[in-house]
Enzyme design. Sequence first.
Site, PDB file in Angstrom:
ATOM      1  N   ARG A  92      -8.910 -24.994  -8.458  1.00  0.00           N
ATOM      2  CA  ARG A  92      -8.950 -25.822  -9.664  1.00  0.00           C
ATOM      3  C   ARG A  92      -8.063 -27.054  -9.537  1.00  0.00           C
ATOM      4  O   ARG A  92      -8.178 -27.965 -10.352  1.00  0.00           O
ATOM      5  CB  ARG A  92      -8.436 -24.994 -10.859  1.00  0.00           C
ATOM      6  CG  ARG A  92      -9.491 -24.151 -11.585  1.00  0.00           C
ATOM      7  CD  ARG A  92      -9.473 -24.498 -13.007  1.00  0.00           C
ATOM      8  NE  ARG A  92      -9.771 -23.652 -14.141  1.00  0.00           N
ATOM      9  CZ  ARG A  92     -10.338 -22.492 -14.286  1.00  0.00           C
ATOM     10  NH1 ARG A  92     -10.691 -21.803 -13.260  1.00  0.00           N
ATOM     11  NH2 ARG A  92     -10.546 -21.965 -15.464  1.00  0.00           N
ATOM     12  N   ARG A 164     -12.614 -14.754 -29.040  1.00  0.00           N
ATOM     13  CA  ARG A 164     -11.605 -14.786 -27.972  1.00  0.00           C
ATOM     14  C   ARG A 164     -10.660 -15.920 -28.300  1.00  0.00           C
ATOM     15  O   ARG A 164     -11.106 -17.012 -28.636  1.00  0.00           O
ATOM     16  CB  ARG A 164     -12.308 -15.082 -26.639  1.00  0.00           C
ATOM     17  CG  ARG A 164     -12.099 -14.036 -25.581  1.00  0.00           C
ATOM     18  CD  ARG A 164     -12.958 -14.328 -24.382  1.00  0.00           C
ATOM     19  NE  ARG A 164     -12.439 -15.434 -23.567  1.00  0.00           N
ATOM     20  CZ  ARG A 164     -13.006 -15.853 -22.430  1.00  0.00           C
ATOM     21  NH1 ARG A 164     -14.089 -15.266 -21.989  1.00  0.00           N
ATOM     22  NH2 ARG A 164     -12.492 -16.838 -21.743  1.00  0.00           N
TER      23      ARG A 164
END
Length: 216
Positions: A92, A164
Amino acid sequence: MGPAMRLILIGPPGGGKGTQAKLLRKKFNLCHIATGDLLREAVKLDTPAGRLARPLVAQGGLVPDDLVNEMIAERFRRDDRPERFVMDGYPRTLAQVAAFEQVLRQQYLDLTAVLLISVDDEEIVQRLSGRRYCPKCQATYHIRHKPPRIADRCDECGAALVQREDDMEATVRRRLAVYHRNTADLLDHYRRQNLVREVDGSGAIETVFSRIENVL
Ligand code: AMP
């Protein structure tokens, strides 16, 4: 088995990376390596890494490079190290790219392609902030695309649905900002190696998958 396939998937959070990675795994018999899943697992098991990662994952920030790099390096040091894989959510950052290149070099493995799945930011926000799940039986819903029969109640077991924490709109926007900031550098790097294949990530799951097959 088909030709060796070693892929990195890049795409925004909620862009369908995980879904496409699972399809690729099945079709091409690849090992699916998702750092997000590994981290959520560590959080659940409350390991030292999990304790460090918990607040960062919850807020949509990135966990330190060293932590994920070590997790991945460990996976590739094992006897059952993957030779055909699809990376989902890793690398990433440029520091992760460098660490991963070293891991691959040590194993004499090279990359086949870096798949970029592009999806519009507003579509992402719409997709993710509408997502709900059942904390009891893990069934998933979407307030627009897959609503439960009774609002906020699980069809399967009747439990109250929840969101979430990292799917809340403000968090999604933060994750998108982090994503754009980091992928620019990543893509430059892999474009120079001529590895990037871009795929339109909008539309149905099967449509996106056939676009992926076409570029591979
Ligand atoms: P994901 O399921 O890939 O969206 O990942 C969920 C969360 O895990 C992210 O928001 C980050 O907090 C963390 N995470 C996953 N992969 C990485 C990575 N390669 N580097 C840093 N943090 C990561």
